[in-house]
Scaffold this motif. Structure first.
Motif, PDB file in Angstrom:
ATOM      1  N   ILE A  16      -0.895   0.757   1.014  1.00  0.00           N
ATOM      2  CA  ILE A  16      -0.683   0.388  -0.383  1.00  0.00           C
ATOM      3  C   ILE A  16       0.805   0.173  -0.619  1.00  0.00           C
ATOM      4  O   ILE A  16       1.635   0.674   0.142  1.00  0.00           O
ATOM      5  CB  ILE A  16      -1.241   1.466  -1.352  1.00  0.00           C
ATOM      6  CG1 ILE A  16      -0.607   2.832  -1.076  1.00  0.00           C
ATOM      7  CG2 ILE A  16      -2.758   1.525  -1.278  1.00  0.00           C
ATOM      8  CD1 ILE A  16      -0.989   3.910  -2.079  1.00  0.00           C
ATOM      9  N   THR A  18       3.233   2.484  -5.505  1.00  0.00           N
ATOM     10  CA  THR A  18       1.953   3.102  -5.871  1.00  0.00           C
ATOM     11  C   THR A  18       1.840   4.540  -5.399  1.00  0.00           C
ATOM     12  O   THR A  18       1.040   5.311  -5.921  1.00  0.00           O
ATOM     13  CB  THR A  18       0.800   2.266  -5.279  1.00  0.00           C
ATOM     14  OG1 THR A  18       0.984   0.902  -5.657  1.00  0.00           O
ATOM     15  CG2 THR A  18      -0.540   2.726  -5.785  1.00  0.00           C
ATOM     16  N   THR A  19       2.645   4.951  -4.421  1.00  0.00           N
ATOM     17  CA  THR A  19       2.496   6.273  -3.821  1.00  0.00           C
ATOM     18  C   THR A  19       2.831   7.416  -4.770  1.00  0.00           C
ATOM     19  O   THR A  19       2.563   8.570  -4.459  1.00  0.00           O
ATOM     20  CB  THR A  19       3.345   6.403  -2.549  1.00  0.00           C
ATOM     21  OG1 THR A  19       4.724   6.302  -2.887  1.00  0.00           O
ATOM     22  CG2 THR A  19       2.962   5.341  -1.533  1.00  0.00           C
ATOM     23  N   TYR A  31       1.451   7.764  -7.643  1.00  0.00           N
ATOM     24  CA  TYR A  31       0.270   7.936  -8.490  1.00  0.00           C
ATOM     25  C   TYR A  31      -0.941   8.299  -7.627  1.00  0.00           C
ATOM     26  O   TYR A  31      -1.069   7.789  -6.512  1.00  0.00           O
ATOM     27  CB  TYR A  31      -0.048   6.632  -9.236  1.00  0.00           C
ATOM     28  CG  TYR A  31       1.065   6.176 -10.129  1.00  0.00           C
ATOM     29  CD1 TYR A  31       1.135   6.599 -11.446  1.00  0.00           C
ATOM     30  CD2 TYR A  31       2.055   5.318  -9.654  1.00  0.00           C
ATOM     31  CE1 TYR A  31       2.160   6.186 -12.276  1.00  0.00           C
ATOM     32  CE2 TYR A  31       3.082   4.894 -10.470  1.00  0.00           C
ATOM     33  CZ  TYR A  31       3.129   5.331 -11.783  1.00  0.00           C
ATOM     34  OH  TYR A  31       4.148   4.915 -12.602  1.00  0.00           O
ATOM     35  N   THR A  39      -4.212   7.799  -5.962  1.00  0.00           N
ATOM     36  CA  THR A  39      -4.886   6.540  -5.631  1.00  0.00           C
ATOM     37  C   THR A  39      -6.198   6.855  -4.927  1.00  0.00           C
ATOM     38  O   THR A  39      -6.211   7.508  -3.885  1.00  0.00           O
ATOM     39  CB  THR A  39      -3.992   5.657  -4.741  1.00  0.00           C
ATOM     40  OG1 THR A  39      -2.758   5.408  -5.424  1.00  0.00           O
ATOM     41  CG2 THR A  39      -4.654   4.339  -4.428  1.00  0.00           C
ATOM     42  N   ASP A  48       1.946   5.918   2.006  1.00  0.00           N
ATOM     43  CA  ASP A  48       1.450   4.565   1.784  1.00  0.00           C
ATOM     44  C   ASP A  48       0.445   4.096   2.841  1.00  0.00           C
ATOM     45  O   ASP A  48      -0.059   2.994   2.776  1.00  0.00           O
ATOM     46  CB  ASP A  48       2.601   3.565   1.693  1.00  0.00           C
ATOM     47  CG  ASP A  48       3.318   3.362   3.015  1.00  0.00           C
ATOM     48  OD1 ASP A  48       3.170   4.218   3.916  1.00  0.00           O
ATOM     49  OD2 ASP A  48       4.035   2.360   3.140  1.00  0.00           O
ATOM     50  N   SER A  62      -5.699   2.985  -8.796  1.00  0.00           N
ATOM     51  CA  SER A  62      -4.792   3.992  -9.359  1.00  0.00           C
ATOM     52  C   SER A  62      -4.433   3.541 -10.770  1.00  0.00           C
ATOM     53  O   SER A  62      -4.962   2.541 -11.268  1.00  0.00           O
ATOM     54  CB  SER A  62      -3.527   4.129  -8.504  1.00  0.00           C
ATOM     55  OG  SER A  62      -2.660   3.031  -8.707  1.00  0.00           O
ATOM     56  N   LEU A  95      -2.655   0.112  -9.961  1.00  0.00           N
ATOM     57  CA  LEU A  95      -3.162  -0.770  -8.906  1.00  0.00           C
ATOM     58  C   LEU A  95      -4.674  -0.812  -8.949  1.00  0.00           C
ATOM     59  O   LEU A  95      -5.333   0.217  -9.124  1.00  0.00           O
ATOM     60  CB  LEU A  95      -2.714  -0.243  -7.532  1.00  0.00           C
ATOM     61  CG  LEU A  95      -3.267  -0.953  -6.298  1.00  0.00           C
ATOM     62  CD1 LEU A  95      -2.621  -2.328  -6.139  1.00  0.00           C
ATOM     63  CD2 LEU A  95      -3.031  -0.123  -5.043  1.00  0.00           C
TER      64      LEU A  95
END
Length: 80
Positions: free
Chosen positions: A15, A19-20, A22, A24, A46, A66, A69
């Motif tokens: 990802i 984004t890491t 949050y 997911t 990730d 997430s 995302l």
């Protein structure tokens, strides 16, 4: 997502780094919409190995979700 197609009972997902921060979630669905696997990325990571086990050969949908995302990808499983 790699390898494509998958044939060893697992695959890897990556990802975007942003984004890491949050939580997911990852889910795999068969083409009838039934959830056949679920898991989540660890925070600040990730890359995730998805060990989906003995799914039948075929096409599945992978949902990655997430707060920031949403992605849906096609997974092809061959000859487990």
């Amino acid at each position: 997502m790699f390898p494509k197609p998958s044939n060893n009972g697992s695959m890897y997902l990556r990802i975007p780094a942003v984004t890491t921060k949050y939580p997911t979630q990852v889910r795999i669905f068969d083409l009838q919409g039934k959830s056949v696997w679920q898991g989540s990325f660890e925070l600040d990571n990730d890359l995730m190995e998805v060990k989906y086990g003995n799914l039948n050969s075929g096409i599945y949908l992978v949902e990655i979700k997430s707060e920031i995302l949403y992605e849906s990808k096609k997974l092809v499983v061959q000859g487990n």
